[in-house]
Design an enzyme around this catalytic site. Structure first.
Site, PDB file in Angstrom:
ATOM      1  NE  ARG A 104      -3.208   2.874  12.352  1.00 10.42           N
ATOM      2  CZ  ARG A 104      -4.217   3.619  12.769  1.00 10.42           C
ATOM      3  NH1 ARG A 104      -4.591   3.560  14.030  1.00 10.42           N
ATOM      4  NH2 ARG A 104      -4.837   4.442  11.950  1.00 10.42           N
ATOM      5  CG  ASP A 200      -2.640  10.727   8.377  1.00  6.82           C
ATOM      6  OD1 ASP A 200      -1.639  11.443   8.611  1.00  6.82           O
ATOM      7  OD2 ASP A 200      -2.574   9.491   8.253  1.00  6.82           O
TER       8      ASP A 200
END
Length: 209
Positions: A104, A200
């Site tokens: 991303r 994450d």
């Protein structure tokens, strides 16, 4: 509109609560990702078509049911999706595995493809795309786009945690793809992270920062 299934099984919810804890080690986190994926896979494959065949047991002939039609493929979105594969293969060892590498862009939050490798017969298989987090939905929709480009017409998306924004994006762009998640969280923060989430997933699986 695609179907959204949120799992409420006590075992899944318990394991997910341990995963969310910031003090959970990478080793335990990896194990939990695999275990939850295995439990979810049991339900995600519930609608696989069956056919009746005749076999012979040690006692007598019998009519039994086996999975019919297309075979399965598991397609993890790299890198965090890799943590879900082994648990699923425990249940469906005959499945083939494809890989989609996406990251991303930190500024645009849009997915960028850097790797894509699929089994030669991927178009002939039922595909389950896996990624622990369904955040903005960018990576998931891009991965589904890629699979459709390969000719796949039976695709499901399986994630551990989803945000409403990501679910909405997938449902709008791919209304034919059903979504399976273990928890639907509250929202995304300004950095595109799921809140409360678990951080994450890739970093926690692989012990990176």
């Amino acid at each position: 509109m695609s179907k959204l299934t949120v799992f409420d099984h006590p075992l899944i919810q318990h394991k997910l609560s341990v995963m969310r804890d910031k003090n959970t080690s990478s080793k335990e986190f990896r194990e939990l990702v695999s275990e939850i994926a295995e439990l979810m896979c049991y339900e995600v494959t519930r609608d696989l078509p069956l056919e009746e065949i005749e076999i012979e047991t040690p006692v007598a002939k019998a009519k039994v049911k086996r999975i019919a039609g297309k075979k399965l493929a598991i397609v993890p979105i790299l890198r965090a999706g890799l943590g879900m594969v082994d648990g699923m293969l425990t249940l469906i060892p005959g499945a083939k595995v494809g890989h989609i590498g996406l990251y991303r862009d930190p500024d645009t939050l849009q997915p960028v493809k850097y790797y894509c490798k699929m089994p030669n017969d991927i178009a002939e298989r039922y595909v389950i795309i896996v990624d622990p987090m369904l955040a903005t939905g960018g990576s998931a929709t891009a991965a589904i786009d890629f699979m459709k480009e390969y000719g796949c017409d039976h695709i499901k998306l399986m994630c551990l945690i989803g945000a409403p924004e990501g679910v909405k994006k997938v449902q709008e762009e791919h209304p034919d793809v059903d979504i399976y998640i273990a928890a639907l969280d509250d929202h995304l923060n300004e950095h595109g992270y799921i809140v409360p989430g678990l951080g994450d997933a890739g970093d926690r699986i692989f012990g990176t920062k």
